[in-house]
Scaffold this active site. Structure first.
Site, PDB file in Angstrom:
ATOM      1  N   ARG A   1       0.838  -1.198   0.000  1.00 25.92           N
ATOM      2  CA  ARG A   1       0.000   0.000   0.000  1.00 25.92           C
ATOM      3  C   ARG A   1       0.880   1.259   0.000  1.00 25.92           C
ATOM      4  NH1 ARG A   1      -1.678   2.762   3.977  1.00 25.92           N
ATOM      5  NH2 ARG A   1      -1.612   1.108   5.528  1.00 25.92           N
TER       6      ARG A   1
ATOM      7  N   TYR B   1     -19.766  10.482 -15.950  1.00 25.15           N
ATOM      8  CA  TYR B   1     -20.099   9.149 -15.442  1.00 25.15           C
ATOM      9  C   TYR B   1     -20.867   9.310 -14.111  1.00 25.15           C
ATOM     10  CZ  TYR B   1     -19.455   4.763 -13.020  1.00 25.15           C
ATOM     11  OH  TYR B   1     -19.680   3.619 -12.300  1.00 25.15           O
TER      12      TYR B   1
ATOM     13  N   ASP C   1     -10.806  12.988 -17.323  1.00 21.31           N
ATOM     14  CA  ASP C   1     -11.008  11.543 -17.371  1.00 21.31           C
ATOM     15  C   ASP C   1     -10.881  11.119 -18.836  1.00 21.31           C
ATOM     16  OD1 ASP C   1     -12.141   8.996 -17.605  1.00 21.31           O
ATOM     17  OD2 ASP C   1     -13.526   9.319 -15.941  1.00 21.31           O
TER      18      ASP C   1
ATOM     19  N   LYS D   1     -11.543  -0.371 -17.941  1.00 20.34           N
ATOM     20  CA  LYS D   1     -12.128  -0.347 -19.279  1.00 20.34           C
ATOM     21  C   LYS D   1     -11.072  -0.704 -20.327  1.00 20.34           C
ATOM     22  CE  LYS D   1     -16.009   0.938 -17.329  1.00 20.34           C
ATOM     23  NZ  LYS D   1     -15.708   1.277 -15.966  1.00 20.34           N
TER      24      LYS D   1
HETATM   25  N1  PLP Z   1     -14.915   7.146 -15.582  1.00 22.22           N
HETATM   26  C1  PLP Z   1     -15.695   6.695 -16.567  1.00 22.22           C
HETATM   27  C2  PLP Z   1     -15.796   7.478 -17.846  1.00 22.22           C
HETATM   28  C3  PLP Z   1     -16.424   5.509 -16.408  1.00 22.22           C
HETATM   29  O1  PLP Z   1     -17.202   5.085 -17.403  1.00 22.22           O
HETATM   30  C4  PLP Z   1     -16.310   4.801 -15.173  1.00 22.22           C
HETATM   31  C5  PLP Z   1     -17.043   3.547 -14.951  1.00 22.22           C
HETATM   32  O2  PLP Z   1     -17.873   3.132 -15.743  1.00 22.22           O
HETATM   33  C6  PLP Z   1     -15.495   5.319 -14.170  1.00 22.22           C
HETATM   34  C7  PLP Z   1     -14.797   6.477 -14.402  1.00 22.22           C
HETATM   35  C8  PLP Z   1     -15.355   4.626 -12.852  1.00 22.22           C
HETATM   36  O3  PLP Z   1     -14.453   3.582 -12.960  1.00 22.22           O
HETATM   37  P1  PLP Z   1     -14.455   2.285 -12.026  1.00 22.22           P
HETATM   38  O4  PLP Z   1     -15.708   1.534 -12.289  1.00 22.22           O
HETATM   39  O5  PLP Z   1     -13.211   1.571 -12.443  1.00 22.22           O
HETATM   40  O6  PLP Z   1     -14.394   2.772 -10.610  1.00 22.22           O
END
Ligand code: PLP
Length: 401
Positions: A61, A114, A186, A211
């Site tokens: 960690r 999101y 993001d 993803k």
């Molecule tokens: N950012 C985007 C654009 C997403 O589509 C998602 C999840 O679908 C996230 C962040 C969050 O990621 P995680 O599910 O790995 O926590």
């Protein structure tokens, strides 16, 4: 052999990174350091590591050779200088925002995000005295008016989830920096294969590595990248370590494996998505298609400027009411109903009922997200099979199936 990997092209850098850990016995693939803790030969060795005099390891960690390799690899792909991995995309996003904001500060975020990122900014941050302003960042001309001295961060996704809004990174970064604000982006949908926000002025890039970076639907992970090495150390040791959202070494190893085919996968995703978007656009039952690669799409020109491809995600609305959209989804055979994206399999979902269910009707209306909006994460199957599946499901709407 000393490999200077930064001179290699992107596709090579997905496969070849920094030298593996000194004990790795020249294994072609890096060992998984599946250990929580590391031992020291002497108290002096321990002291050196604890005081950052040496970059050896203490406790996972805080750091671990498998995590460090992944951090170096993704940071190189994003043209950044350093990165920190997290146990999920949300752990990365929440830790980055908490690290840049204090009580009484303000964040400006794009209105479409999101779902969990939206609710973290809207409902979680205010509990700690941080207020949020949601705005349409595609209208960069109106942005200047939103700033006051309390605003410290501008946050957005481009393309945004799920409406694929394209935001001009360079323009927004210029405005934000004029007001001494950090820009956090993001980059999950585009991946560094298609877009490198740090090169357009972003301060921090975050990913749901769950993803496309991993690409195989078997890991939950996140990562944050920056050109500011001191900031990444601060984020790692004051936030990731203290909040505890550490990634486990096996998942880091799976992502390193997935990254080797990132370029190949993204090219194929992009090709398939382009064909699916064109097909959908020609269907009389389809009211509107959202895909940055369509010339008719609002963000097309900006996407062309800052992206080298348009990605795998498409949105569309079916003519008629929500029942038609539900009939379409229920008649799909190849594509699966699921919330995620970025995998080999084509996945479809209803954001209003699934990933964005926590938005009020008013909020959905404001961002133009209809209840029958369907998001497709186009997979790596043969494009003909994906299109045939959609064609059959569309025809089933009027056939009473
Ligand atoms: N950012 C985007 C654009 C997403 O589509 C998602 C999840 O679908 C996230 C962040 C969050 O990621 P995680 O599910 O790995 O926590």
């Amino acid at each position: 052999m000393n490999t200077k990997t930064d001179k290699y092209k992107f596709q090579t850098r997905t496969i070849h990174g920094e030298k593996p850990h000194k004990n790795s016995k020249n294994a072609l693939n890096p060992p998984i350091y599946q250990t929580s803790t590391f031992t020291f030969d002497t108290i002096d060795d321990a002291r050196k590591v604890m005081s950052f005099e040496s970059s050896d390891y203490v406790y996972t960690r805080g750091n671990n050779p498998t995590l460090r390799l992944l951090e170096q690899r993704v940071s190189s792909l994003e043209d950044g200088k350093a990165a920190v991995t997290f146990s999920s995309g949300m752990a990365a996003i929440s830790s980055v925002l908490l690290s840049l904001l204090n009580s009484k500060d303000k964040i400006i975020a794009h209105q479409t995000l999101y779902g969990s990122a939206h609710s973290f900014i809207k409902s979680f941050l205010p509990k700690y005295g941080i207020s949020a302003v949601f705005a349409d960042l595609t209208q960069e001309n109106t942005l200047d008016n939103l700033f006051d001295e309390d605003v410290k961060v501008v946050y957005f996704e481009t393309p945004s989830n799920p409406t694929l809004d394209i935001i001009d990174i360079e323009k927004i970064a210029k405005i934000a920096h004029k007001h001494n604000c950090k820009v956090v982006i993001d980059n999950t949908f585009a991946t560094p294969f298609f877009q490198k926000p740090l090169n357009f002025g972003a301060d921090v890039v975050v990913h749901s590595a769950t993803k496309f970076l991993n690409g195989h639907g078997d890991v939950i992970a996140g990562i944050a990248v920056s050109n500011d090495v001191d900031y990444i150390n601060y984020l790692k040791f004051e936030y990731m370590c203290e909040l505890g959202g550490v990634l486990n070494p096996f998942d880091a190893w799976l992502i390193l494996r997935g990254l080797k085919t990132l370029a190949l996968r993204m090219r194929e995703h992009n090709k398939n998505a382009g064909l699916v978007a064109e097909f959908l656009q020609k269907q009389s039952l389809v009211k509107k298609v959202y895909y940055p690669g369509l010339k008719s799409f609002k963000g097309y020109e900006i996407a062309k400027k800052q992206m080298s491809g348009f990605g795998a995600i498409i949105g569309f609305e079916i003519d008629g009411d929500k029942n038609n959209a539900e009939k379409f989804v229920e008649n799909l055979k190849l594509a699966k109903l699921a919330v995620s994206l970025g995998d080999s399999e084509t996945l479809v979902e209803f954001p209003a009922a699934m990933t964005h269910f926590n938005l009020t009707d008013n909020e959905l209306h404001k961002i133009g997200l209809s209840k029958s909006f369907i998001r497709i994460a186009v997979g790596l199957e043969d494009a003909d099979d994906i299109i045939n599946d959609f064609d059959r499901a569309l025809k089933a709407i009027n056939s009473g199936q």
